[in-house]
Design a protein around this motif. Structure first.
Motif, PDB file in Angstrom:
ATOM      1  N   THR A   1      -7.546   7.031  -1.975  1.00 44.36           N
ATOM      2  CA  THR A   1      -6.420   7.011  -1.038  1.00 44.36           C
ATOM      3  C   THR A   1      -6.557   8.195  -0.076  1.00 44.36           C
ATOM      4  OG1 THR A   1      -5.062   6.248  -2.901  1.00 44.36           O
ATOM      5  CG2 THR A   1      -3.870   6.923  -0.927  1.00 44.36           C
TER       6      THR A   1
ATOM      7  N   GLY B   1       0.830  -1.202   0.000  1.00 41.52           N
ATOM      8  CA  GLY B   1       0.000   0.000   0.000  1.00 41.52           C
ATOM      9  C   GLY B   1       0.863   1.250   0.000  1.00 41.52           C
TER      10      GLY B   1
ATOM     11  N   VAL C   1      -7.113  11.167  -4.427  1.00 47.16           N
ATOM     12  CA  VAL C   1      -6.636  11.337  -3.045  1.00 47.16           C
ATOM     13  C   VAL C   1      -7.608  12.224  -2.277  1.00 47.16           C
ATOM     14  CG1 VAL C   1      -4.186  10.974  -3.536  1.00 47.16           C
ATOM     15  CG2 VAL C   1      -5.122  13.276  -3.667  1.00 47.16           C
TER      16      VAL C   1
ATOM     17  N   ALA D   1      -6.033   3.045   1.862  1.00 48.52           N
ATOM     18  CA  ALA D   1      -5.894   2.957   0.402  1.00 48.52           C
ATOM     19  C   ALA D   1      -6.633   1.751  -0.145  1.00 48.52           C
ATOM     20  CB  ALA D   1      -4.423   2.888   0.011  1.00 48.52           C
TER      21      ALA D   1
ATOM     22  N   ASP E   1      -7.505   2.011  -3.847  1.00 50.84           N
ATOM     23  CA  ASP E   1      -6.884   2.236  -5.166  1.00 50.84           C
ATOM     24  C   ASP E   1      -6.535   0.974  -5.957  1.00 50.84           C
ATOM     25  OD1 ASP E   1      -4.443   1.608  -3.716  1.00 50.84           O
ATOM     26  OD2 ASP E   1      -4.175   3.706  -3.208  1.00 50.84           O
TER      27      ASP E   1
END
Ligand SMILES: CC(=O)SCCNC(=O)CCNC(=O)[C@H](O)C(C)(C)COP(=O)(O)OP(=O)(O)OC[C@H]1O[C@@H](n2cnc3c(N)ncnc32)[C@H](O)[C@@H]1OP(=O)(O)O
Length: 417
Positions: free
Chosen positions: A257, A25, A227, A127, A129
């Motif tokens: 994230t 991660g 993000v 996270a 993603d």
């Protein structure tokens, strides 16, 4: 079920094979006790590769390259130390393409996860993603269950976890510095473009957080972003973000994230207003195109007079990334009322010398091509290039360059470029 072991008993030589690709991660999601142990045991493992995302810790260290070959999609954060030592190989890929590229490459996945307060359920925490898919495809998944990690909506099936160690340690934070007057001026121009009801995406850096601060009095904003930062979280707290107008994920902020401080992690913990989503949701063109007035706010290192932008290399070094820049720009182009924005300071100081970031020629790659370029913002104003010819673009961009460089840019401009 996963096998629970003590960190001190974890021997990576039992798990990682020579030639394996290990991934973990990124940013605050890096399972630092696991990666530190992997690096300490690297000689016993033999040569292997590491695919890394944004680095905030000490793992991207050139001395580890005696056994480890580092590859990444970005030179961001502490990855810069590897890039400076020419020890970082870059996978030049759109963020939307990353999961597909990694799916059949990654052998071992290391994660930091959170356990639900009632026990038995695990979350990918900071996270989701590109690691979400890898949790199903990697040969081996080793997790750190950190008591201090926020439990977010991205759950991981316990059946996908092979080895589990428990820790209780602070997460790595990215603490904001106060924005400079230049960053404030850029943010004010960007904020002036954002209508009520827009769906926002915030990129990396101080400007997006500063823009977020200026939008607290807007109505019915949405958030759909790669993000999620402290600034975006504060915008949610202000009440300006309702996510009410989104066709999907209505009422909920979507992010891939978490990148910020402890306050952000606390805000995200068990927060039903935040959906942590994989890249196939956060960066998918068809999803972005449906969002009302999708407003992508990202940055670049330099822009040339036709609108091409370099987001990757500065001073001959890889310091940035392709990342989600084009995914989000194109999403904003496709969205009804969308705003594809690149915001950057008009100058940069290099070794005591001020240079224009609005340039006749880029010094690095044209990450963003001229057909993708749209709205460029500096502290001196806004250049909306979308319906402009090349000659008109050059004039519009020179008008937002630092006044000290405008004559020189006009003189050196070449027709068609
Ligand atoms: C997960 C997601 O989806 S994220 C959102 C979408 N993704 C993207 O947009 C990815 C592309 N963007 C990026 O990577 C970043 O926004 C960047 C690299 C373009 C800008 O990031 P910033 O941190 O604002 O970069 P900054 O302007 O500070 O420049 C970085 C360094 O290069 C130096 N630099 C910048 N321009 C130049 C130049 N023309 N010549 C020499 N050096 C330069 C700066 O001085 C700075 O050095 P320092 O850190 O030692 O002071």
């Amino acid at each position: 079920m996963p096998s629970l072991i003590e960190l001190e008993a974890l021997d990576f030589a039992d798990h990682v094979l020579p030639g394996d690709v290990v991934c973990w991660g990124q940013a605050a999601a890096e399972p630092l006790p696991l990666t530190a142990r992997l690096m300490a045991q690297r000689s016993r493992v033999g040569g292997f590769s590491a695919f890394i995302g944004i680095g905030l810790g000490d793992t991207p260290d050139p001395t580890f390259t005696d056994r480890v070959r580092f590859t990444s999609f970005c030179g961001t954060g502490t990855n810069r130390r590897l890039a400076a030592a020419d020890a970082l190989d870059i996978l030049p890929v759109h963020y939307s393409g990353l999961p597909g590229m990694l799916a059949d490459r990654v052998d071992v996945l290391l994660l930091q996860v959170a356990e639900h307060p009632e026990g038995g359920r695990f979350s990918l925490s900071c996270a989701c993603d590109y690691v979400e898919g890898l949790a199903r495809t990697a040969r081996l998944v080793i997790v750190e269950v950190n008591r201090q990690a926020p439990f977010t909506s991205a759950e991981i099936d316990a059946a996908d976890i092979d080895v589990l160690v428990r820790t209780d340690r602070p997460l790595t934070e990215l603490v904001r510095t106060a924005p400079s007057p230049t960053e404030r001026a850029i943010a004010a121009h960007v904020a002036s473009l954002v209508p009520d009801g827009a769906t926002l995406q915030f990129g990396l850096g101080a400007v997006p957080d500063c823009v977020a601060e200026l939008l607290a009095t807007r109505m019915d904003l949405g958030l759909h972003t790669g993000v999620l930062s402290d600034g975006a979280a504060e915008l949610m707290r202000s009440g300006a973000v309702t996510n009410a107008l989104k066709p999907s994920h209505r009422g909920v902020t979507v992010a891939g994230t978490l990148l910020g401080s402890r306050a952000l992690f606390d805000f995200a913990h068990l927060n039903p207003d935040i959906c942590m989503a994989p890249i196939r949701v956060t960066h998918a063109l068809d999803v972005l195109a449906q969002l009302p007035a999708f407003t992508a706010i990202n940055s670049a290192l330099e822009v040339d007079l036709s609108g091409q932008a370099n987001t990757e290399m500065a001073g001959g070094r890889y310091v940035g990334t392709i990342g989600g820049a084009l995914d989000f720009l194109r999403g904003a182009w496709a969205s009804d009322g969308g705003l594809p924005i690149i915001a950057l300071p008009s100058t940069v100081e290099v070794k005591g010398e001020r240079r224009s970031r609005i340039a006749v020629r880029l010094s690095g790659p044209a990450t963003i091509g001229r057909a993708d370029a749209a709205i460029i913002v500096t502290e001196h104003g806004i250049a909306d290039l979308r319906k402009l010819s090349l000659a008109q673009r050059a004039e519009a961009l020179i008008a937002i360059a630092d006044p000290a460089f405008r004559d020189d840019l006009r003189e050196r401009r070449r027709p068609g470029a």
